[in-house]
Design an enzyme around this catalytic site. Structure first.
Site, PDB file in Angstrom:
ATOM      1  N   GLY A  13       0.834  -1.207   0.000  1.00 50.73           N
ATOM      2  CA  GLY A  13       0.000   0.000   0.000  1.00 50.73           C
ATOM      3  C   GLY A  13       0.863   1.249   0.000  1.00 50.73           C
ATOM      4  O   GLY A  13       0.558   2.221   0.693  1.00 50.73           O
ATOM      5  N   ARG A  16      -0.184   5.480  -1.604  1.00 52.79           N
ATOM      6  CA  ARG A  16      -1.012   6.574  -1.072  1.00 52.79           C
ATOM      7  C   ARG A  16      -0.859   6.638   0.452  1.00 52.79           C
ATOM      8  O   ARG A  16      -0.374   5.705   1.081  1.00 52.79           O
ATOM      9  CB  ARG A  16      -2.483   6.319  -1.402  1.00 52.79           C
ATOM     10  N   ASN A  64      -2.918  -8.045  -4.705  1.00 50.25           N
ATOM     11  CA  ASN A  64      -3.851  -8.059  -3.573  1.00 50.25           C
ATOM     12  C   ASN A  64      -3.196  -8.872  -2.461  1.00 50.25           C
ATOM     13  O   ASN A  64      -3.047 -10.089  -2.584  1.00 50.25           O
ATOM     14  CB  ASN A  64      -5.166  -8.695  -4.010  1.00 50.25           C
ATOM     15  N   ASN A  91       2.130  -2.219   5.397  1.00 48.64           N
ATOM     16  CA  ASN A  91       1.336  -1.018   5.653  1.00 48.64           C
ATOM     17  C   ASN A  91      -0.102  -1.104   5.138  1.00 48.64           C
ATOM     18  O   ASN A  91      -0.996  -0.524   5.745  1.00 48.64           O
ATOM     19  CB  ASN A  91       2.051   0.186   5.014  1.00 48.64           C
ATOM     20  N   SER A 143      -2.769  -0.380  14.785  1.00 48.97           N
ATOM     21  CA  SER A 143      -3.571   0.842  14.982  1.00 48.97           C
ATOM     22  C   SER A 143      -3.910   0.991  16.458  1.00 48.97           C
ATOM     23  O   SER A 143      -3.998  -0.004  17.196  1.00 48.97           O
ATOM     24  CB  SER A 143      -4.873   0.726  14.186  1.00 48.97           C
ATOM     25  N   TYR A 156     -11.899  -4.658  12.322  1.00 49.52           N
ATOM     26  CA  TYR A 156     -10.619  -3.939  12.211  1.00 49.52           C
ATOM     27  C   TYR A 156      -9.804  -4.074  13.501  1.00 49.52           C
ATOM     28  O   TYR A 156      -8.598  -4.331  13.466  1.00 49.52           O
ATOM     29  CB  TYR A 156     -10.934  -2.473  11.902  1.00 49.52           C
ATOM     30  N   ALA A 159      -8.316  -7.529  13.779  1.00 50.05           N
ATOM     31  CA  ALA A 159      -7.184  -7.694  12.846  1.00 50.05           C
ATOM     32  C   ALA A 159      -5.948  -6.957  13.368  1.00 50.05           C
ATOM     33  O   ALA A 159      -4.837  -7.506  13.376  1.00 50.05           O
ATOM     34  CB  ALA A 159      -7.566  -7.179  11.459  1.00 50.05           C
ATOM     35  N   LYS A 160      -6.144  -5.726  13.819  1.00 48.74           N
ATOM     36  CA  LYS A 160      -4.995  -4.929  14.257  1.00 48.74           C
ATOM     37  C   LYS A 160      -4.440  -5.449  15.590  1.00 48.74           C
ATOM     38  O   LYS A 160      -3.225  -5.420  15.810  1.00 48.74           O
ATOM     39  CB  LYS A 160      -5.383  -3.451  14.362  1.00 48.74           C
TER      40      LYS A 160
HETATM   41  P1  NAP Z   1      -5.203   4.667   2.761  1.00 50.86           P
HETATM   42  O1  NAP Z   1      -4.825   6.087   2.486  1.00 50.86           O
HETATM   43  O2  NAP Z   1      -6.625   4.251   2.600  1.00 50.86           O
HETATM   44  O3  NAP Z   1      -4.266   3.728   1.869  1.00 50.86           O
HETATM   45  C1  NAP Z   1      -4.427   2.352   1.951  1.00 50.86           C
HETATM   46  C2  NAP Z   1      -3.385   1.705   1.075  1.00 50.86           C
HETATM   47  O4  NAP Z   1      -3.537   0.283   1.175  1.00 50.86           O
HETATM   48  C3  NAP Z   1      -3.551   2.065  -0.393  1.00 50.86           C
HETATM   49  O5  NAP Z   1      -2.267   2.261  -0.936  1.00 50.86           O
HETATM   50  C4  NAP Z   1      -4.194   0.827  -1.005  1.00 50.86           C
HETATM   51  O6  NAP Z   1      -3.836   0.580  -2.353  1.00 50.86           O
HETATM   52  C5  NAP Z   1      -3.608  -0.269  -0.134  1.00 50.86           C
HETATM   53  N1  NAP Z   1      -4.415  -1.477  -0.091  1.00 50.86           N
HETATM   54  C6  NAP Z   1      -5.685  -1.622   0.394  1.00 50.86           C
HETATM   55  N2  NAP Z   1      -6.091  -2.885   0.248  1.00 50.86           N
HETATM   56  C7  NAP Z   1      -5.055  -3.567  -0.317  1.00 50.86           C
HETATM   57  C8  NAP Z   1      -4.857  -4.911  -0.707  1.00 50.86           C
HETATM   58  N3  NAP Z   1      -5.811  -5.843  -0.528  1.00 50.86           N
HETATM   59  N4  NAP Z   1      -3.683  -5.254  -1.272  1.00 50.86           N
HETATM   60  C9  NAP Z   1      -2.704  -4.329  -1.476  1.00 50.86           C
HETATM   61  N5  NAP Z   1      -2.839  -3.033  -1.116  1.00 50.86           N
HETATM   62  C10 NAP Z   1      -3.993  -2.670  -0.553  1.00 50.86           C
HETATM   63  O7  NAP Z   1      -4.806   4.224   4.241  1.00 50.86           O
HETATM   64  P2  NAP Z   1      -3.769   4.864   5.279  1.00 50.86           P
HETATM   65  O8  NAP Z   1      -4.518   5.741   6.177  1.00 50.86           O
HETATM   66  O9  NAP Z   1      -2.566   5.341   4.589  1.00 50.86           O
HETATM   67  O10 NAP Z   1      -3.439   3.556   6.125  1.00 50.86           O
HETATM   68  C11 NAP Z   1      -2.256   2.808   5.975  1.00 50.86           C
HETATM   69  C12 NAP Z   1      -2.180   1.799   7.108  1.00 50.86           C
HETATM   70  O11 NAP Z   1      -2.175   2.492   8.359  1.00 50.86           O
HETATM   71  C13 NAP Z   1      -3.370   0.840   7.178  1.00 50.86           C
HETATM   72  O12 NAP Z   1      -2.933  -0.435   7.584  1.00 50.86           O
HETATM   73  C14 NAP Z   1      -4.248   1.453   8.248  1.00 50.86           C
HETATM   74  O13 NAP Z   1      -5.069   0.499   8.882  1.00 50.86           O
HETATM   75  C15 NAP Z   1      -3.195   1.995   9.190  1.00 50.86           C
HETATM   76  N6  NAP Z   1      -3.701   3.056  10.071  1.00 50.86           N
HETATM   77  C16 NAP Z   1      -4.156   4.219   9.543  1.00 50.86           C
HETATM   78  C17 NAP Z   1      -4.626   5.211  10.395  1.00 50.86           C
HETATM   79  C18 NAP Z   1      -5.149   6.544   9.904  1.00 50.86           C
HETATM   80  O14 NAP Z   1      -5.740   7.277  10.700  1.00 50.86           O
HETATM   81  N7  NAP Z   1      -4.957   6.918   8.668  1.00 50.86           N
HETATM   82  C19 NAP Z   1      -4.619   4.985  11.779  1.00 50.86           C
HETATM   83  C20 NAP Z   1      -4.140   3.781  12.267  1.00 50.86           C
HETATM   84  C21 NAP Z   1      -3.673   2.817  11.391  1.00 50.86           C
HETATM   85  P3  NAP Z   1      -4.453   1.449  -3.577  1.00 50.86           P
HETATM   86  O15 NAP Z   1      -3.708   2.763  -3.515  1.00 50.86           O
HETATM   87  O16 NAP Z   1      -4.137   0.672  -4.810  1.00 50.86           O
HETATM   88  O17 NAP Z   1      -5.891   1.596  -3.309  1.00 50.86           O
END
Ligand code: NAP
Length: 248
Positions: A13, A16, A64, A91, A143, A156, A159-160
């Site tokens: 991931g 983005r 995926n 990630n 998380s 979620y 999983a986390k």
């Molecule tokens: P995001 O902006 O929604 O980006 C998610 C990324 O994961 C994207 O690059 C997406 O790919 C990729 N992805 C989703 N499903 C996938 C799959 N099945 N196989 C391969 N790639 C996949 O999320 P984010 O906020 O950056 O979060 C990144 C990580 O941090 C996640 O694990 C999330 O749970 C964790 N997190 C985030 C927050 C927060 O507040 N943002 C807080 C705690 C933890 P595409 O670009 O191709 O769609």
């Protein structure tokens, strides 16, 4: 020479949000980087262009992570293109929120597959290469929700929370083989993942956060850099909170 020069990293991931910041930070520290994505090729290619502009090698890989065949194909290709991965940042993640009563089997399974089994299986595929070289860094993106739970996020949080348990067990298995395994537990970070959250709910969260604001992807990337660095060899089985004091 950056502290990660000569290293090859994979960020799932990585096109983005938090993953993008991590991929760029690793490249700035000298690493070549594989950028995994699922649906959005353009941002992943853009990250690769930025990494190449820094003088590092980069390739985008569509896979995926919930599909083990696709994981193995990605690992085969990255090893062919860049070499053996020694820094793995698990990630990629998704949310599919519903209260438990309304949650379907499909939604439950989708989140467990992407957020828990996926990271475990990508790690499973890459770990032998790290052990063979007696050096590796595995970082799981858990998380704050895996630590404190949340309304509407049983799937979620399970999983986390599972990733935290995986971090600790795997750290024990790999420590004497030169591989550290750690997790980062972000709080609420400004990315697309928050876009479906009602603004009032987000405001409530910010109010509970000691620093009084959302976090930025770069702030998570800094913690990854520390864990990935050769100097963090005595840090394993740990969870680093990057949550602005939301949960202590
Ligand atoms: P995001 O902006 O929604 O980006 C998610 C990324 O994961 C994207 O690059 C997406 O790919 C990729 N992805 C989703 N499903 C996938 C799959 N099945 N196989 C391969 N790639 C996949 O999320 P984010 O906020 O950056 O979060 C990144 C990580 O941090 C996640 O694990 C999330 O749970 C964790 N997190 C985030 C927050 C927060 O507040 N943002 C807080 C705690 C933890 P595409 O670009 O191709 O769609």
């Amino acid at each position: 020479m950056g502290m990660l020069s000569g290293k090859i990293s994979l960020v799932t991931g990585g096109g983005r949000g938090i993953g993008r910041a991590i991929a760029l930070a690793l490249a700035e520290a000298g690493s070549d980087v594989g950028v995994n994505y699922l649906q959005h090729a353009a941002p992943a290619e853009e990250v690769c262009d930025q990494i190449r502009a820094l003088g590092r090698r980069a390739r985008a890989y569509k896979a995926n992570i919930a599909n083990d065949d696709e994981n193995h194909e990605m690992v085969r290709r990255i090893q062919e293109d860049l070499g053996v991965v020694q820094v793995l940042v698990n990630n990629a993640g998704i949310t599919r929120d519903k209260t438990f009563v309304k949650m379907t089997y499909e939604i439950w399974k989708e989140v467990l597959d992407v957020d828990l089994t996926g990271p475990a299986m990508v790690t499973h595929a890459l770990l032998p290469g790290m052990i063979e070289r007696n050096w590796g860094r595995v970082i799981f993106m858990t998380s704050v929700i895996g630590q404190m739970g949340n309304f509407g996020q049983t799937n979620y949080s399970v999983a986390k929370g599972g990733l935290i348990a995986l971090t600790k067990s795997l750290a024990r298995e790999t420590a004497k083989k030169g591989v550290t395994v750690n997790a980062i537990a972000p709080g609420f970070i400004r990315t697309d993942i928050l876009k479906d959250m009602p603004p009032e709910a987000l405001q409530k969260i910010v109010a509970q956060t000691a620093v009084g604001r959302l976090g930025e992807p770069d702030e998570v990337a800094e913690a990854v850099l520390f864990l990935a660095s050769p100097k963090a060899g005595y840090v394993t089985g740990s969870v680093i909170n990057v949550n602005g004091g939301l949960y202590m």
